[in-house]
Design a protein around this motif. Structure first.
Motif, PDB file in Angstrom:
ATOM      1  N   ASP B 140      -5.420  -4.490   8.875  1.00 30.10           N
ATOM      2  CA  ASP B 140      -4.418  -5.552   8.915  1.00 30.10           C
ATOM      3  C   ASP B 140      -3.995  -5.978   7.514  1.00 30.10           C
ATOM      4  O   ASP B 140      -2.803  -6.078   7.231  1.00 30.10           O
ATOM      5  CB  ASP B 140      -4.973  -6.771   9.673  1.00 30.10           C
ATOM      6  CG  ASP B 140      -4.900  -6.581  11.163  1.00 30.10           C
ATOM      7  OD1 ASP B 140      -4.181  -5.664  11.587  1.00 30.10           O
ATOM      8  OD2 ASP B 140      -5.549  -7.345  11.889  1.00 30.10           O
ATOM      9  N   VAL B 141      -4.980  -6.215   6.635  1.00 27.63           N
ATOM     10  CA  VAL B 141      -4.590  -6.654   5.294  1.00 27.63           C
ATOM     11  C   VAL B 141      -3.934  -5.507   4.524  1.00 27.63           C
ATOM     12  O   VAL B 141      -3.016  -5.728   3.740  1.00 27.63           O
ATOM     13  CB  VAL B 141      -5.765  -7.245   4.479  1.00 27.63           C
ATOM     14  CG1 VAL B 141      -6.096  -8.607   4.972  1.00 27.63           C
ATOM     15  CG2 VAL B 141      -6.959  -6.344   4.441  1.00 27.63           C
ATOM     16  N   LEU B 142      -4.399  -4.283   4.782  1.00 26.56           N
ATOM     17  CA  LEU B 142      -3.755  -3.141   4.122  1.00 26.56           C
ATOM     18  C   LEU B 142      -2.289  -3.048   4.547  1.00 26.56           C
ATOM     19  O   LEU B 142      -1.406  -2.805   3.730  1.00 26.56           O
ATOM     20  CB  LEU B 142      -4.468  -1.838   4.474  1.00 26.56           C
ATOM     21  CG  LEU B 142      -5.628  -1.433   3.569  1.00 26.56           C
ATOM     22  CD1 LEU B 142      -6.281  -0.178   4.090  1.00 26.56           C
ATOM     23  CD2 LEU B 142      -5.160  -1.227   2.139  1.00 26.56           C
ATOM     24  N   GLU B 143      -2.055  -3.260   5.841  1.00 25.62           N
ATOM     25  CA  GLU B 143      -0.687  -3.177   6.327  1.00 25.62           C
ATOM     26  C   GLU B 143       0.162  -4.300   5.751  1.00 25.62           C
ATOM     27  O   GLU B 143       1.297  -4.097   5.335  1.00 25.62           O
ATOM     28  CB  GLU B 143      -0.665  -3.237   7.855  1.00 25.62           C
ATOM     29  CG  GLU B 143       0.727  -3.042   8.422  1.00 25.62           C
ATOM     30  CD  GLU B 143       0.760  -3.105   9.927  1.00 25.62           C
ATOM     31  OE1 GLU B 143      -0.205  -3.613  10.523  1.00 25.62           O
ATOM     32  OE2 GLU B 143       1.764  -2.660  10.497  1.00 25.62           O
ATOM     33  N   GLU B 144      -0.432  -5.479   5.671  1.00 25.03           N
ATOM     34  CA  GLU B 144       0.323  -6.611   5.160  1.00 25.03           C
ATOM     35  C   GLU B 144       0.671  -6.410   3.684  1.00 25.03           C
ATOM     36  O   GLU B 144       1.744  -6.779   3.232  1.00 25.03           O
ATOM     37  CB  GLU B 144      -0.498  -7.887   5.344  1.00 25.03           C
ATOM     38  CG  GLU B 144       0.351  -9.103   5.600  1.00 25.03           C
ATOM     39  CD  GLU B 144      -0.496 -10.269   6.053  1.00 25.03           C
ATOM     40  OE1 GLU B 144      -1.482 -10.034   6.775  1.00 25.03           O
ATOM     41  OE2 GLU B 144      -0.162 -11.399   5.678  1.00 25.03           O
ATOM     42  N   PHE B 145      -0.258  -5.795   2.962  1.00 24.37           N
ATOM     43  CA  PHE B 145      -0.034  -5.612   1.533  1.00 24.37           C
ATOM     44  C   PHE B 145       0.828  -4.388   1.226  1.00 24.37           C
ATOM     45  O   PHE B 145       1.786  -4.454   0.450  1.00 24.37           O
ATOM     46  CB  PHE B 145      -1.383  -5.498   0.808  1.00 24.37           C
ATOM     47  CG  PHE B 145      -1.250  -5.212  -0.658  1.00 24.37           C
ATOM     48  CD1 PHE B 145      -0.361  -5.921  -1.449  1.00 24.37           C
ATOM     49  CD2 PHE B 145      -2.010  -4.221  -1.254  1.00 24.37           C
ATOM     50  CE1 PHE B 145      -0.229  -5.655  -2.799  1.00 24.37           C
ATOM     51  CE2 PHE B 145      -1.887  -3.945  -2.605  1.00 24.37           C
ATOM     52  CZ  PHE B 145      -0.995  -4.663  -3.378  1.00 24.37           C
ATOM     53  N   THR B 146       0.514  -3.252   1.858  1.00 26.87           N
ATOM     54  CA  THR B 146       1.191  -2.015   1.469  1.00 26.87           C
ATOM     55  C   THR B 146       2.321  -1.636   2.416  1.00 26.87           C
ATOM     56  O   THR B 146       3.146  -0.799   2.077  1.00 26.87           O
ATOM     57  CB  THR B 146       0.200  -0.839   1.422  1.00 26.87           C
ATOM     58  OG1 THR B 146      -0.200  -0.544   2.752  1.00 26.87           O
ATOM     59  CG2 THR B 146      -1.018  -1.164   0.600  1.00 26.87           C
ATOM     60  N   GLY B 147       2.341  -2.218   3.606  1.00 28.15           N
ATOM     61  CA  GLY B 147       3.401  -1.880   4.546  1.00 28.15           C
ATOM     62  C   GLY B 147       3.007  -0.807   5.542  1.00 28.15           C
ATOM     63  O   GLY B 147       3.766  -0.494   6.440  1.00 28.15           O
ATOM     64  N   ASN B 148       1.833  -0.196   5.377  1.00 29.20           N
ATOM     65  CA  ASN B 148       1.415   0.815   6.334  1.00 29.20           C
ATOM     66  C   ASN B 148      -0.097   0.767   6.494  1.00 29.20           C
ATOM     67  O   ASN B 148      -0.814   0.441   5.566  1.00 29.20           O
ATOM     68  CB  ASN B 148       1.854   2.198   5.864  1.00 29.20           C
ATOM     69  CG  ASN B 148       1.827   3.221   6.983  1.00 29.20           C
ATOM     70  OD1 ASN B 148       0.966   3.211   7.845  1.00 29.20           O
ATOM     71  ND2 ASN B 148       2.793   4.123   6.973  1.00 29.20           N
ATOM     72  N   ARG B 149      -0.547   1.099   7.689  1.00 30.86           N
ATOM     73  CA  ARG B 149      -1.982   1.038   7.938  1.00 30.86           C
ATOM     74  C   ARG B 149      -2.731   2.219   7.334  1.00 30.86           C
ATOM     75  O   ARG B 149      -3.878   2.093   6.947  1.00 30.86           O
ATOM     76  CB  ARG B 149      -2.243   1.039   9.450  1.00 30.86           C
ATOM     77  CG  ARG B 149      -1.828  -0.222  10.145  1.00 30.86           C
ATOM     78  CD  ARG B 149      -1.532   0.056  11.615  1.00 30.86           C
ATOM     79  NE  ARG B 149      -2.600   0.787  12.268  1.00 30.86           N
ATOM     80  CZ  ARG B 149      -3.614   0.203  12.906  1.00 30.86           C
ATOM     81  NH1 ARG B 149      -3.686  -1.094  12.968  1.00 30.86           N
ATOM     82  NH2 ARG B 149      -4.526   0.933  13.500  1.00 30.86           N
ATOM     83  N   VAL B 150      -2.085   3.353   7.306  1.00 32.10           N
ATOM     84  CA  VAL B 150      -2.810   4.569   6.921  1.00 32.10           C
ATOM     85  C   VAL B 150      -2.314   5.151   5.587  1.00 32.10           C
ATOM     86  O   VAL B 150      -3.073   5.304   4.637  1.00 32.10           O
ATOM     87  CB  VAL B 150      -2.711   5.619   8.040  1.00 32.10           C
ATOM     88  CG1 VAL B 150      -3.357   6.907   7.615  1.00 32.10           C
ATOM     89  CG2 VAL B 150      -3.362   5.092   9.297  1.00 32.10           C
ATOM     90  N   ILE B 151      -1.041   5.499   5.546  1.00 29.79           N
ATOM     91  CA  ILE B 151      -0.479   6.067   4.324  1.00 29.79           C
ATOM     92  C   ILE B 151       0.004   4.899   3.473  1.00 29.79           C
ATOM     93  O   ILE B 151       0.992   4.257   3.797  1.00 29.79           O
ATOM     94  CB  ILE B 151       0.692   7.018   4.653  1.00 29.79           C
ATOM     95  CG1 ILE B 151       0.243   8.091   5.633  1.00 29.79           C
ATOM     96  CG2 ILE B 151       1.276   7.600   3.397  1.00 29.79           C
ATOM     97  CD1 ILE B 151      -0.510   9.238   5.056  1.00 29.79           C
ATOM     98  N   LYS B 152      -0.702   4.625   2.361  1.00 26.87           N
ATOM     99  CA  LYS B 152      -0.451   3.356   1.680  1.00 26.87           C
ATOM    100  C   LYS B 152       0.676   3.409   0.665  1.00 26.87           C
ATOM    101  O   LYS B 152       1.353   2.409   0.438  1.00 26.87           O
ATOM    102  CB  LYS B 152      -1.734   2.859   1.006  1.00 26.87           C
ATOM    103  CG  LYS B 152      -2.762   2.399   1.992  1.00 26.87           C
ATOM    104  CD  LYS B 152      -4.053   3.125   1.743  1.00 26.87           C
ATOM    105  CE  LYS B 152      -5.064   3.021   2.822  1.00 26.87           C
ATOM    106  NZ  LYS B 152      -5.811   4.265   2.984  1.00 26.87           N
TER     107      LYS B 152
END
Lengths: 148, 394
Positions: B140-152
């Motif tokens: 969730d935080v990765l998605e919020e920060f980078t825009g994607n859950r897996v490929i950042k």
């Protein structure tokens, strides 16, 4: 709708085929099985062999060494079957178009019913793709409801 | 009375149902004991190194992001470090911290994913579900920060593409806190008798073997090799963060030690994330120049770069031609480095332990659900599902 075809639509069994994927889509597929997204609430169960599956979920670009395995796995899935291509690589080849090992998008190799684009698509999108495929091929969507 | 010994060849894979990539193992077994093993790779060969030679640096950056979806930050980070060192580019301090931050978040989600897969192989589906649910907090935080859950896609030449603001920093802090609470339960679950006895003494890799076979990452550290690129050859912001984390080393060398190393590394990563958020310097996160101009300014040259990916030391060799293209890209992934060690672990193990050993090195492959047993003398075949193996059948 008979009992066999009815249960097939209500509780489709999934088989995940990894055709040279980078694991991104695999992880999102696994996330779709996990408690937050929980594709099992639609009656979907991940099975261990294509011979038991109703829906074949394929991720990743088609590469030379995997090509015969993909065709064989597809043939092992009993009719009627639905194929869901998950991820940009399976849909078009994604960033791997132009590689010497690349054998074309997935629908050149096996018939595809539903395309889920994205790199990788979110678990919600994968679940939607599975739902659409089941609804289209097996007459009605998975899960308990009657109308949809 | 002498019984004639029968050696059987057991092919594993390449297609198997549940988890991850195809690979083919051929095991030579004597009864239940694995005598020898050979590994056949190449089912996921995508020709990435050759493709990289036909594309420019910016395109290659996006390509290497897709070498592996699980360590999709480690690969571009390693690549961009080599490019920056060839071009003499120094990214701003804040960018280095953000790179380390995303690397640690990635390590956590990768290890949690692995814990899930591992417990699935051990037959403990509850822990699989639980680990995957805990992992969602990090995604969730990765998605919020980078825009994607897996490929950042955070890295760019001379910095990172996104900056942290106060809101996301607060979100990360609470996510890490929550994870630490959940980890207590996970650690307890791992040390539960059932799982512990399934893992203890399985797939032992002695210290000497680990050194000799050049094992890397958690596999080496579980066999007493005290090495971590983050500490021993610091990159990104790790030289400033030196005192903030310790390298987890265990001496057992079995699957249980590898599990312990990984799960405690998640704990260390939570410490690191908090330290990074505390010490985050102010300033820009990338150089002011447009990306394409920067990529054209990279001179001809070559460099080797390494990072500590979740699975161990990842190594890139890059040679540029001075006209924004690459002459050569060579990638040495940690899983590949661990294959000789895997073969050493498998020799002498029991057939039923093969799935556990295979997943205990956290391969970017985990391939065996259906196995065909071939009787070498009679040529008769029978097919066994991995689930039967898990129950100790065979």
């Amino acid at each position: 709708m008979g009992i066999v075809s009815g249960s097939r639509a209500r509780s489709p069994w999934l088989f995940l085929l990894n055709a040279s994927s980078c694991n991104g889509c695999v992880m999102e597929f696994l996330a779709a099985l996990s408690p937050r997204y929980d594709v099992e609430r639609l009656g979907c169960v991940l099975v261990g062999t294509p011979r038991q599956a109703d829906v074949l979920v394929i991720v990743g670009p088609v590469m030379r060494k995997m090509l015969p395995m993909i065709v064989r796995t597809y043939e092992q899935v009993p009719e009627p079957k639905a194929v869901v291509a998950v991820g940009s690589c399976a849909v078009s080849g994604g960033p791997f178009v132009g590689s010497y090992a690349f054998e074309g998008p997935l629908d050149d190799v096996v018939p595809v019913d539903v395309y889920v684009a994205g790199c990788p698509p979110k678990p919600e999108a994968i679940i939607r793709g599975i739902y659409e495929a089941v609804a289209r091929k097996f007459g009605r969507g998975p899960g308990g409801g009657d109308g949809d | 009375m002498t019984r004639e010994r029968e050696l059987m060849r057991v092919p594993f894979g390449p297609i198997h149902p549940a988890l991850k990539e195809p690979v083919k193992l051929t095991l030579l077994v004597d009864g239940e004991e694995v005598v020898d093993v050979s590994i056949e790779l190449g089912y996921v060969h995508r020709g990435i190194e050759a493709l990289a030679e036909t594309r420019n640096i910016v395109q290659v950056l996006h390509l290497v992001e897709r070498v592996c979806g699980i360590c999709s930050h480690a690969h571009p980070l390693c690549f961009i470090q080599a490019i920056e060192s060839i071009g003499g580019i120094e990214p701003p301090e804040r960018a280095l911290y953000i790179r380390s931050l995303v690397a640690e978040l990635e390590r956590m989600q990768s290890h949690l994913m692995w814990l899930g897969v591992m417990s699935y192989q051990a037959g403990l589906l509850t822990l699989f579900m639980y680990a995957l649910r805990v992992r969602e907090g990090i995604l969730d935080v990765l998605e919020e920060f980078t825009g994607n859950r897996v490929i950042k896609e955070v890295n760019t030449i001379g910095g990172v593409r996104r900056d942290l603001d106060d809101r996301i920093i607060a979100r990360m802090r609470s996510a890490v806190k929550e994870l630490r609470r959940a980890l207590k339960l996970l650690i307890e679950a791992v040390h539960d008798k059932t799982l512990e006895s399934r893992l203890e003494g399985v797939g032992v890799l002695e210290h000497g073997e680990a050194v000799e076979l050049c094992a890397v990452g958690p596999v080496a550290r579980a066999s007493g090799v005290d090495f971590d690129v983050r500490r021993d050859d610091p990159y990104a912001a790790y030289s400033q963060l030196r005192g903030k984390f310790s390298v987890i080393v265990r001496r057992g060398g079995d699957a249980l030690s590898r599990t312990e190393v990984r799960i405690l590394e998640v704990l260390e990563s939570t410490e690191l994330v908090e330290a990074i958020l505390d010490e985050l310097p102010q300033g820009e996160v990338r150089l002011g120049k447009p990306l394409l101009r920067l990529s054209r300014e990279i001179p001809a040259g070559e460099d080797v770069s390494r990072v500590e990916a979740p699975r161990g030391e990842l190594l890139y060799y890059v040679r540029t031609d001075g006209r924004e293209f690459l002459n050569r890209l060579r990638i040495r992934t940690p899983t590949l480095a661990n294959f000789p060690a895997l073969m050493a672990m498998l020799r002498g193990s029991e057939l039923a332990d093969v799935p556990i050993i295979l997943s205990s090195i956290d391969p970017c492959i985990a391939c065996a659900e259906r196995v065909t047993l071939v009787d070498a003398r009679e040529g008769a075949r029978r097919t066994v599902r991995l689930s039967e193996l898990r129950r100790g059948g065979g």
